[in-house]
Design a protein around this motif. Structure first.
Motif, PDB file in Angstrom:
ATOM      1  N   UNK A 158     -11.241  -7.842 -13.190  1.00 54.95           N
ATOM      2  CA  UNK A 158      -9.945  -6.985 -13.104  1.00 54.95           C
ATOM      3  C   UNK A 158      -9.865  -5.915 -11.865  1.00 54.95           C
ATOM      4  N   UNK A 159     -11.276  -5.345 -11.590  1.00 53.49           N
ATOM      5  CA  UNK A 159     -11.373  -4.554 -10.445  1.00 53.49           C
ATOM      6  C   UNK A 159     -10.865  -5.263  -9.419  1.00 53.49           C
ATOM      7  N   UNK A 160     -11.246  -6.538  -9.086  1.00 55.07           N
ATOM      8  CA  UNK A 160     -11.046  -7.403  -8.016  1.00 55.07           C
ATOM      9  C   UNK A 160      -9.350  -7.753  -7.828  1.00 55.07           C
ATOM     10  N   UNK A 161      -8.661  -7.692  -8.982  1.00 57.56           N
ATOM     11  CA  UNK A 161      -7.340  -8.183  -8.947  1.00 57.56           C
ATOM     12  C   UNK A 161      -6.349  -6.748  -8.687  1.00 57.56           C
ATOM     13  N   UNK A 162      -6.958  -5.491  -9.361  1.00 60.79           N
ATOM     14  CA  UNK A 162      -6.150  -4.321  -9.377  1.00 60.79           C
ATOM     15  C   UNK A 162      -5.998  -3.942  -8.016  1.00 60.79           C
ATOM     16  N   UNK A 202      -6.231  -5.348  -4.738  1.00 58.47           N
ATOM     17  CA  UNK A 202      -5.172  -5.813  -3.835  1.00 58.47           C
ATOM     18  C   UNK A 202      -3.592  -5.745  -4.599  1.00 58.47           C
ATOM     19  N   UNK A 203      -3.429  -5.906  -5.635  1.00 57.80           N
ATOM     20  CA  UNK A 203      -2.086  -5.929  -6.240  1.00 57.80           C
ATOM     21  C   UNK A 203      -1.805  -4.629  -6.267  1.00 57.80           C
ATOM     22  N   UNK A 204      -2.483  -3.435  -6.405  1.00 59.91           N
ATOM     23  CA  UNK A 204      -2.121  -2.050  -6.461  1.00 59.91           C
ATOM     24  C   UNK A 204      -1.564  -1.493  -4.936  1.00 59.91           C
ATOM     25  N   UNK A 205      -2.402  -2.229  -3.901  1.00 55.29           N
ATOM     26  CA  UNK A 205      -2.075  -1.989  -2.461  1.00 55.29           C
ATOM     27  C   UNK A 205      -0.773  -2.448  -2.098  1.00 55.29           C
ATOM     28  N   UNK A 206      -0.537  -3.952  -2.482  1.00 55.84           N
ATOM     29  CA  UNK A 206       0.621  -4.512  -2.412  1.00 55.84           C
ATOM     30  C   UNK A 206       1.981  -3.909  -3.246  1.00 55.84           C
ATOM     31  N   UNK A 207       1.748  -3.454  -4.282  1.00 55.66           N
ATOM     32  CA  UNK A 207       2.783  -2.648  -5.082  1.00 55.66           C
ATOM     33  C   UNK A 207       2.932  -1.483  -4.361  1.00 55.66           C
ATOM     34  N   UNK A 208       1.904  -0.756  -3.875  1.00 55.22           N
ATOM     35  CA  UNK A 208       2.305   0.450  -3.173  1.00 55.22           C
ATOM     36  C   UNK A 208       3.127   0.221  -1.825  1.00 55.22           C
ATOM     37  N   UNK A 209       2.750  -0.630  -1.158  1.00 56.92           N
ATOM     38  CA  UNK A 209       3.451  -1.142   0.129  1.00 56.92           C
ATOM     39  C   UNK A 209       4.800  -1.584  -0.314  1.00 56.92           C
ATOM     40  N   UNK A 210       5.152  -2.089  -1.227  1.00 53.97           N
ATOM     41  CA  UNK A 210       6.440  -2.449  -1.756  1.00 53.97           C
ATOM     42  C   UNK A 210       7.313  -1.358  -1.934  1.00 53.97           C
ATOM     43  N   UNK A 211       6.766  -0.272  -2.730  1.00 51.02           N
ATOM     44  CA  UNK A 211       7.440   0.734  -3.094  1.00 51.02           C
ATOM     45  C   UNK A 211       7.687   1.730  -1.821  1.00 51.02           C
ATOM     46  N   UNK A 212       6.611   1.673  -0.935  1.00 55.96           N
ATOM     47  CA  UNK A 212       6.909   2.484   0.361  1.00 55.96           C
ATOM     48  C   UNK A 212       8.011   1.847   1.084  1.00 55.96           C
ATOM     49  N   UNK A 213       7.962   0.681   1.180  1.00 57.47           N
ATOM     50  CA  UNK A 213       9.103  -0.190   2.068  1.00 57.47           C
ATOM     51  C   UNK A 213      10.362  -0.017   1.541  1.00 57.47           C
ATOM     52  N   UNK A 273       4.762  -9.964  -5.906  1.00 58.06           N
ATOM     53  CA  UNK A 273       3.417  -9.209  -6.756  1.00 58.06           C
ATOM     54  C   UNK A 273       3.401  -9.875  -8.245  1.00 58.06           C
ATOM     55  N   UNK A 274       4.466 -10.320  -8.662  1.00 55.28           N
ATOM     56  CA  UNK A 274       4.173 -10.804 -10.009  1.00 55.28           C
ATOM     57  C   UNK A 274       3.427 -12.008 -10.142  1.00 55.28           C
ATOM     58  N   UNK A 275       4.078 -12.887  -9.060  1.00 54.93           N
ATOM     59  CA  UNK A 275       3.229 -14.008  -8.908  1.00 54.93           C
ATOM     60  C   UNK A 275       1.677 -14.186  -8.753  1.00 54.93           C
ATOM     61  N   UNK A 276       1.467 -13.080  -7.837  1.00 54.25           N
ATOM     62  CA  UNK A 276       0.007 -12.718  -7.588  1.00 54.25           C
ATOM     63  C   UNK A 276      -0.689 -12.084  -8.776  1.00 54.25           C
ATOM     64  N   UNK A 277       0.113 -11.246  -9.719  1.00 59.40           N
ATOM     65  CA  UNK A 277      -0.534 -10.953 -10.959  1.00 59.40           C
ATOM     66  C   UNK A 277      -1.014 -11.842 -11.712  1.00 59.40           C
TER      67      UNK A 277
END
Length: 781
Positions: free
Chosen positions: A13-17, A19-30, A319-323
């Protein structure tokens, strides 16, 4: 942060959370960066209709009121038109205030525009006070001009703050329209100055210079603003400047600039008409250009939002696919690893112990069925699972081999023990016959010592039988008094002379448990004498308790630590498996096995002031009333004869120490090793140590001295032995008489003769009438 002990699910879970959190943050920022400009474009229409048009109306009304106020200050009478203009201005200001205070405008405005709107509202608040100064003529024309010009300048500053569009071209057009509006404001200031001067008939101080500067600034701002307009806007403005009104107005402005005084032939009506026309045309041009700007911003905002939606949807889908992929792969890895872990734990904690238990019970075990194959794929996890399959098969096979080896070892122990038992029993029988026919006291003492050694050898042979998981062959058909059981255990101990039998309440032990209880007590007595100083005593007492019969064995040694006591009690509370590596605790193992066989509870606890007390609780179902002396029952003679052999240990030398008076049962019966009349062929104990003692036979009677001689006084010990011998003989005679009437006569060879005074060793009770098969075979041989 230490993640070594985290569960595998937590690690995945830590390995997944991350990268997914970073990708989600970048998506929200963009998304936010793109969505903000789109909202600004959509807000341009709101700003135009909620601030631009109402603000422009307020500016126009303020410009008209400014011109009338300057004219009134230049003349001597009040103008009725000024009052009407003030009403129109108030309505325009009220409408603007309502829109400024509205939520739509405030939500669309940024921080800069919010500040400019507050400044505009503050400037408009000064309008009533300025009107009062004008009405009271407390301000000149320049002051009135500055009052209104300041409020109009605040409005244009608010208009400038509206020009924050994300598109560069649109933003330049918005700023150009604002500059064009400022040039129109300067044209209005020129009209107000000229109207005041024409009413007064001359320029006031500084008004001419201000008029020239205002005309020049107006022309400069107009040229600069038009340069930033789009082609269609520049063409439209060019058509306006080529109109008749613009040409006449520019010519009149040139005339005013060239003449430092008011021209005498200035056509005022032409100025007013031209100036009003230019103001109206410029205002209409600005509004039309602003509407076009707002209309062009909407499609642009829609395009940005469309691109934003597409990018946002694609980013969210990624993001959903990655998750989903991470969850699927992570759950698969966690499930497979958990399966391997579960199989390992099941094998270590359940299956392997169960296999060993079944093997020890003698059941057959199928190695292939107990260690099934684990299929976890062909990757690294599958390789680990296959390796674990081999480990499991090896472990199960090793368990089978170990149990088979233990079983064979137990068979060896049992075979050796049975052979040793048979030989020891035959040796004891031979010693018994030799003791009965021996006349020499020294020879009899030696035979008794050999008898005692053979008794101890028999106990050690029984230890091997118990280690092998079998039952010893000794047994009794009838109950035996607890005091006889205790003394039977004492007879199997090397340092028997250090054991003191205290108060023993009368009770009996069922015959089926007598042999094992004797062995159990003997092991505890052996430990008590071995682990205490040679000069100390070991006390044995017995008393009836509500749930059975308790026998306490207390030594006065150094004792045991609390941890050692806890460990020993844990061993004694259950029947453990024999561990050859733990050879230092064989006594405890034997005691635990014997106690578990009959439900006897053994507990060690600290003694006071020092040492250890072993409490043996015989359950109530093994305890009965103390057998009556000389009672006639089946097998009583054989049992009494076997128990009588125990008394031979009293012939061994014992230290002479001051002892208390003989202790008695609660019923008042003296505490003897075995009651008189129950087959004991020895005398009653001459002292209070609780054990009988043989008396050496005397030689031929010496001639009685002459009457004149005074007989020498007998020592007290000799008198006590004589009285004890008389008492024992009387009891034996009564017993023989009773036996003669109720049972067949026992051959004389079976009656144990009274040994001489020299002590010798004795042997403990003989095996039961149903000996072990191996013992019987040895005897037949």
């Amino acid at each position: 942060m230490n993640t070594r002990d985290w569960p595998i699910r937590a690690k995945l879970t830590a390995l997944v959370i991350g990268p997914v959190s970073a990708l989600l943050a970048l998506w929200i920022f963009a998304t936010t960066l793109t969505f903000g400009p789109a909202l600004n474009l959509l807000a341009a229409r709101t700003l135009l209709y909620d601030l631009g048009r109402p603000g422009e109306t307020v500016v126009a009304e303020l410009q008209r009121e400014r011109r009338l106020s300057v004219v009134e200050l230049a003349g001597t009478t009040d103008l009725p038109a000024l009052a009407e203009q003030r009403q129109r201005t108030d309505r325009a200001v009220a409408d603007l205030r309502r829109r400024i205070d509205g939520e739509d405008l405030r939500d669309a405005a940024n921080d800069l525009l919010d500040t400019r709107l507050d400044q505009l509202a503050g400037a408009l608040d000064a309008l009533p006070a300025g009107r009062g100064f004008i009405d009271r003529r407390q301000v000149d024309r320049a002051g009135a001009l500055g009052l209104y010009s300041g409020m109009i300048s605040s409005a244009f500053q608010a208009f400038s703050a509206m020009a924050t569009l994300p598109d560069t071209q649109l933003n330049r057009e918005a700023l150009a329209l604002t500059a064009l509006g400022r040039s129109r404001e300067l044209l209005g200031q020129t009209d107000a100055l000229l109207a005041g001067a024409l009413t007064a008939g001359r320029y006031a101080d500084g008004e001419y210079a201000q008029l020239v500067q205002t005309i020049n600034n107006q022309r400069f701002l107009a040229e600069t603003a038009v340069a930033d307009l789009p082609d269609t806007g520049r063409a439209g403005y060019q058509r306006l400047t080529e109109g008749e009104a613009f040409i006449r107005l520019r010519a009149l402005q040139d005339t005013l600039v060239r003449a430092p005084e008011l021209p005498a032939r200035l056509d005022v009506r032409t100025w007013e008409t031209s100036q009003a026309t230019v103001q109206r045309e410029l205002r209409d041009f600005e509004l039309s250009q602003a509407d076009g700007l707002a209309e062009r911003s909407v499609p642009m905002a829609v395009g940005i939002l469309t691109r934003l939606a597409a990018a946002g949807v694609l980013g969210l889908a990624a993001i959903v696919v990655c998750v989903l992929v991470a969850l699927r792969v992570g759950r698969s890895l966690a499930r497979r690893l958990t399966g391997v872990r579960t199989a390992a734990l099941e094998m270590a904690e359940e299956r392997l112990p169960d296999v060993i238990t079944r093997l020890r019970r003698g059941e057959e075990v199928d190695v292939a069925r107990e260690a099934p194959e684990l299929d976890h794929g062909g990757d690294e996890i599958g390789q680990v699972a296959r390796a674990f399959n081999e480990v499991r098969r090896t472990a199960v096979q090793a368990a089978v081999d170990e149990v088979t080896l233990r079983r064979g070892l137990n068979e060896v122990f049992l075979n050796i023990a049975r052979r040793s038992q048979g030989l020891v029993h035959r040796q004891l029988a031979l010693l018994d016959r030799m003791e009965r026919h021996a006349e020499d006291p020294d020879e009899l003492a030696g035979l008794f010592q050999v008898d005692h050694l053979a008794t101890r050898l028999r106990r050690h042979a029984e230890d091997l039988v118990i280690l092998a998981g079998a039952a010893p062959g000794r047994g009794w058909r009838n109950p035996v008094a607890t005091v006889d059981v205790i003394r039977g255990a004492i007879s199997e101990v090397e340092s028997y002379d250090r054991v003191d039998v205290g108060t023993v309440q009368p009770a009996g032990v069922l015959g089926r448990a007598v042999g094992d209880v004797i062995h159990l007590l003997a092991e505890l007595l052996e430990n008590a004498t071995a682990f205490s100083p040679p000069g100390t005593r070991v006390d044995v007492t017995g008393q009836a308790v509500p749930n059975g019969y308790a026998i306490e064995i207390t030594d006065h040694g150094l004792g045991m630590s609390p941890q050692a006591l806890e460990d020993a009690n844990r061993r004694l509370s259950r029947s453990p498996d024999f561990d050859p590596a733990d050879s230092a605790r064989l006594g405890l193992f034997v005691v635990a096995r014997l106690a578990a066989r009959h439900g006897v509870r053994v507990n060690l606890r600290p003694a006071t002031p020092g040492g250890v007390t072993a409490v043996v609780l015989v359950p109530a179902d093994l305890v009965t009333d103390e057998p009556a002396l000389g009672s006639a029952r089946d097998g009583a003679a054989a049992d009494d004869q076997r128990m009588a052999k125990v008394t031979r240990l009293s012939t061994l030398p014992r230290p002479r120490t001051a002892r208390p008076a003989r202790e008695r049962h609660e019923s008042g019966t003296p505490v003897l090793p075995f009651a008189a009349g129950r087959g004991s062929t020895v005398e009653a104990p001459p002292d209070g140590d609780g054990l009988p003692r043989r008396v050496r036979r005397r030689g031929p009677a010496r001639p009685r001295p002459a009457a004149a001689e005074t007989p020498a006084p007998r020592p007290p010990e000799e008198v006590r032995r004589t009285m004890s011998a008389l008492q024992a003989g009387t009891a034996r005679g009564r017993r023989d008489g009773t036996r003669a009437m109720t049972a067949p006569t026992v051959p004389l060879a079976q009656v144990t003769p009274i040994a001489p005074e020299q002590p010798a060793e004795s042997s403990p009770p003989e095996p039961s009438a149903v000996p072990d098969p191996l013992t019987a075979t040895e005897r037949d041989a």
